[in-house]
Write a protein that holds these residues in place. Sequence first.
Motif, PDB file in Angstrom:
ATOM      1  N   MET A   1       1.745  27.414   2.203  1.00 50.12           N
ATOM      2  CA  MET A   1       1.527  28.990   2.205  1.00 50.12           C
ATOM      3  C   MET A   1       0.929  29.333   3.396  1.00 50.12           C
ATOM      4  SD  MET A   1      -0.255  31.070  -0.674  1.00 50.12           S
ATOM      5  CE  MET A   1      -1.823  30.235  -0.829  1.00 50.12           C
ATOM      6  N   LYS A   2       1.219  30.537   3.992  1.00 52.94           N
ATOM      7  CA  LYS A   2       0.812  31.208   5.123  1.00 52.94           C
ATOM      8  C   LYS A   2      -0.280  32.396   4.594  1.00 52.94           C
ATOM      9  CE  LYS A   2       4.148  29.901   8.417  1.00 52.94           C
ATOM     10  NZ  LYS A   2       4.948  30.235   9.498  1.00 52.94           N
ATOM     11  N   THR A   3      -1.453  32.293   5.184  1.00 51.30           N
ATOM     12  CA  THR A   3      -2.448  33.181   4.903  1.00 51.30           C
ATOM     13  C   THR A   3      -3.417  33.715   5.918  1.00 51.30           C
ATOM     14  OG1 THR A   3      -2.687  32.039   2.766  1.00 51.30           O
ATOM     15  CG2 THR A   3      -4.460  33.741   3.487  1.00 51.30           C
ATOM     16  N   THR A   4      -3.609  35.010   5.948  1.00 54.72           N
ATOM     17  CA  THR A   4      -4.453  35.641   6.935  1.00 54.72           C
ATOM     18  C   THR A   4      -5.489  36.252   6.159  1.00 54.72           C
ATOM     19  OG1 THR A   4      -2.660  36.052   8.496  1.00 54.72           O
ATOM     20  CG2 THR A   4      -4.543  37.331   8.963  1.00 54.72           C
ATOM     21  N   LEU A   5      -6.789  35.803   6.810  1.00 52.72           N
ATOM     22  CA  LEU A   5      -8.196  36.346   6.369  1.00 52.72           C
ATOM     23  C   LEU A   5      -8.540  37.525   7.174  1.00 52.72           C
ATOM     24  CD1 LEU A   5      -9.557  33.096   4.897  1.00 52.72           C
ATOM     25  CD2 LEU A   5      -8.647  34.855   3.714  1.00 52.72           C
ATOM     26  N   MET A   6      -8.944  38.681   6.968  1.00 55.54           N
ATOM     27  CA  MET A   6      -9.474  39.771   7.867  1.00 55.54           C
ATOM     28  C   MET A   6     -10.801  39.817   7.442  1.00 55.54           C
ATOM     29  SD  MET A   6      -7.750  42.930   9.166  1.00 55.54           S
ATOM     30  CE  MET A   6      -8.479  43.958  10.120  1.00 55.54           C
ATOM     31  N   VAL A   7     -11.849  39.859   8.589  1.00 53.65           N
ATOM     32  CA  VAL A   7     -13.170  40.135   8.300  1.00 53.65           C
ATOM     33  C   VAL A   7     -13.762  41.239   9.201  1.00 53.65           C
ATOM     34  CG1 VAL A   7     -15.439  39.127   7.983  1.00 53.65           C
ATOM     35  CG2 VAL A   7     -13.582  37.734   7.406  1.00 53.65           C
ATOM     36  N   CYS A   8     -14.341  42.143   8.709  1.00 54.89           N
ATOM     37  CA  CYS A   8     -14.820  43.212   9.516  1.00 54.89           C
ATOM     38  C   CYS A   8     -16.195  43.605   8.805  1.00 54.89           C
ATOM     39  CB  CYS A   8     -13.980  44.359   9.522  1.00 54.89           C
ATOM     40  SG  CYS A   8     -14.742  45.810  10.695  1.00 54.89           S
ATOM     41  N   ASN A   9     -17.135  42.721   9.351  1.00 58.36           N
ATOM     42  CA  ASN A   9     -18.449  43.053   8.424  1.00 58.36           C
ATOM     43  C   ASN A   9     -19.711  42.300   9.304  1.00 58.36           C
ATOM     44  OD1 ASN A   9     -20.505  42.858   6.396  1.00 58.36           O
ATOM     45  ND2 ASN A   9     -18.930  43.417   4.991  1.00 58.36           N
ATOM     46  N   ALA A  10     -20.797  42.762   9.419  1.00 61.56           N
ATOM     47  CA  ALA A  10     -22.049  42.242   9.887  1.00 61.56           C
ATOM     48  C   ALA A  10     -22.765  41.553   9.141  1.00 61.56           C
ATOM     49  CB  ALA A  10     -22.667  43.491  10.400  1.00 61.56           C
ATOM     50  N   GLU A  11     -22.456  41.168   7.879  1.00 62.65           N
ATOM     51  CA  GLU A  11     -23.301  40.313   7.029  1.00 62.65           C
ATOM     52  C   GLU A  11     -22.837  39.037   7.289  1.00 62.65           C
ATOM     53  OE1 GLU A  11     -25.812  41.269   4.858  1.00 62.65           O
ATOM     54  OE2 GLU A  11     -25.619  43.270   5.816  1.00 62.65           O
ATOM     55  N   PRO A  12     -23.974  38.000   7.486  1.00 68.33           N
ATOM     56  CA  PRO A  12     -23.520  36.735   7.582  1.00 68.33           C
ATOM     57  C   PRO A  12     -22.919  35.804   6.588  1.00 68.33           C
ATOM     58  CG  PRO A  12     -25.768  37.389   8.499  1.00 68.33           C
ATOM     59  CD  PRO A  12     -25.149  38.423   7.927  1.00 68.33           C
ATOM     60  N   GLU A  13     -23.356  36.383   5.318  1.00 65.89           N
ATOM     61  CA  GLU A  13     -22.868  35.572   4.419  1.00 65.89           C
ATOM     62  C   GLU A  13     -21.495  35.892   3.838  1.00 65.89           C
ATOM     63  OE1 GLU A  13     -23.899  35.256  -0.710  1.00 65.89           O
ATOM     64  OE2 GLU A  13     -24.888  36.738   0.613  1.00 65.89           O
ATOM     65  N   VAL A  14     -20.790  37.000   4.498  1.00 65.99           N
ATOM     66  CA  VAL A  14     -19.628  37.681   4.074  1.00 65.99           C
ATOM     67  C   VAL A  14     -18.603  36.778   5.160  1.00 65.99           C
ATOM     68  CG1 VAL A  14     -17.990  39.343   4.433  1.00 65.99           C
ATOM     69  CG2 VAL A  14     -19.823  40.002   3.413  1.00 65.99           C
ATOM     70  N   VAL A  15     -19.088  36.613   6.372  1.00 69.69           N
ATOM     71  CA  VAL A  15     -18.397  35.811   7.286  1.00 69.69           C
ATOM     72  C   VAL A  15     -18.375  34.315   6.930  1.00 69.69           C
ATOM     73  CG1 VAL A  15     -18.026  34.954   9.747  1.00 69.69           C
ATOM     74  CG2 VAL A  15     -18.929  37.624   9.213  1.00 69.69           C
ATOM     75  N   TRP A  16     -19.457  34.011   6.381  1.00 67.97           N
ATOM     76  CA  TRP A  16     -19.733  32.225   6.153  1.00 67.97           C
ATOM     77  C   TRP A  16     -18.768  32.099   4.913  1.00 67.97           C
ATOM     78  CZ3 TRP A  16     -22.231  30.839   1.272  1.00 67.97           C
ATOM     79  CH2 TRP A  16     -22.600  29.466   1.321  1.00 67.97           C
ATOM     80  N   ASN A  17     -18.550  33.192   4.026  1.00 70.50           N
ATOM     81  CA  ASN A  17     -17.549  32.852   2.811  1.00 70.50           C
ATOM     82  C   ASN A  17     -16.310  32.798   3.381  1.00 70.50           C
ATOM     83  OD1 ASN A  17     -19.211  32.336   0.543  1.00 70.50           O
ATOM     84  ND2 ASN A  17     -19.639  34.627   0.581  1.00 70.50           N
ATOM     85  N   ALA A  18     -15.981  33.700   4.335  1.00 67.42           N
ATOM     86  CA  ALA A  18     -14.419  33.793   4.766  1.00 67.42           C
ATOM     87  C   ALA A  18     -14.185  32.367   5.597  1.00 67.42           C
ATOM     88  CB  ALA A  18     -14.235  34.852   5.913  1.00 67.42           C
ATOM     89  N   PHE A  19     -15.019  31.814   6.396  1.00 65.74           N
ATOM     90  CA  PHE A  19     -14.872  30.503   7.005  1.00 65.74           C
ATOM     91  C   PHE A  19     -14.725  29.297   5.869  1.00 65.74           C
ATOM     92  CE2 PHE A  19     -16.514  32.183  11.033  1.00 65.74           C
ATOM     93  CZ  PHE A  19     -15.601  31.598  11.932  1.00 65.74           C
ATOM     94  N   ARG A  20     -15.612  29.463   4.820  1.00 69.12           N
ATOM     95  CA  ARG A  20     -15.616  28.432   3.804  1.00 69.12           C
ATOM     96  C   ARG A  20     -14.351  28.427   3.054  1.00 69.12           C
ATOM     97  NH1 ARG A  20     -19.638  29.908  -0.251  1.00 69.12           N
ATOM     98  NH2 ARG A  20     -18.952  27.899  -1.112  1.00 69.12           N
ATOM     99  N   MET A  21     -13.858  29.873   2.989  1.00 70.66           N
ATOM    100  CA  MET A  21     -12.521  29.790   2.123  1.00 70.66           C
ATOM    101  C   MET A  21     -11.595  29.345   2.936  1.00 70.66           C
ATOM    102  SD  MET A  21     -10.587  33.203   0.783  1.00 70.66           S
ATOM    103  CE  MET A  21     -10.644  33.128  -1.083  1.00 70.66           C
ATOM    104  N   GLY A  22     -11.538  29.552   4.221  1.00 72.80           N
ATOM    105  CA  GLY A  22     -10.407  29.352   5.041  1.00 72.80           C
ATOM    106  C   GLY A  22     -10.216  27.924   5.373  1.00 72.80           C
ATOM    107  N   ASN A  23     -11.446  27.227   5.518  1.00 75.96           N
ATOM    108  CA  ASN A  23     -11.435  25.668   5.496  1.00 75.96           C
ATOM    109  C   ASN A  23     -11.132  24.837   4.011  1.00 75.96           C
ATOM    110  OD1 ASN A  23     -12.656  25.329   8.078  1.00 75.96           O
ATOM    111  ND2 ASN A  23     -14.761  25.587   7.409  1.00 75.96           N
ATOM    112  N   LEU A  24     -11.426  25.438   3.066  1.00 75.76           N
ATOM    113  CA  LEU A  24     -10.798  25.032   1.822  1.00 75.76           C
ATOM    114  C   LEU A  24      -9.328  25.084   1.625  1.00 75.76           C
ATOM    115  CD1 LEU A  24     -11.346  24.055  -1.070  1.00 75.76           C
ATOM    116  CD2 LEU A  24     -11.608  26.026  -1.840  1.00 75.76           C
ATOM    117  N   MET A  25      -8.710  26.094   2.313  1.00 76.81           N
ATOM    118  CA  MET A  25      -7.295  26.343   2.277  1.00 76.81           C
ATOM    119  C   MET A  25      -6.603  25.425   3.238  1.00 76.81           C
ATOM    120  SD  MET A  25      -7.298  30.563   2.210  1.00 76.81           S
ATOM    121  CE  MET A  25      -5.468  30.798   1.393  1.00 76.81           C
TER     122      MET A  25
END
Length: 69
Positions: A1-25
């Motif tokens: 499956m091809k997925t794109t995650l888009m993040v536009c936020n200054a909160e470190p926790e939001v960016v951290w969760n995006a990287f975690r989800m990307g790594n899990l995928m």
Amino acid sequence: MKTTLMVCNAEPEVVWNAFRMGNLMLEQMDDVTLFLNGPSVRYAAMDSERFPLVELAKIFTLSEGVLLA
């Protein structure tokens, strides 16, 4: 499956969760692109002991994830 995650936020926790989800995928053999926009482009400046963003970004790119900023 091809997925794109888009993040536009200054909160470190939001960016951290995006990287975690990307790594899990990526572990599940999915194709993942992570697009950082706006304040999230400065993820390296948000790096801390609690949110190790630089380490997660390194794992993401070494696992063949595509990081766009």
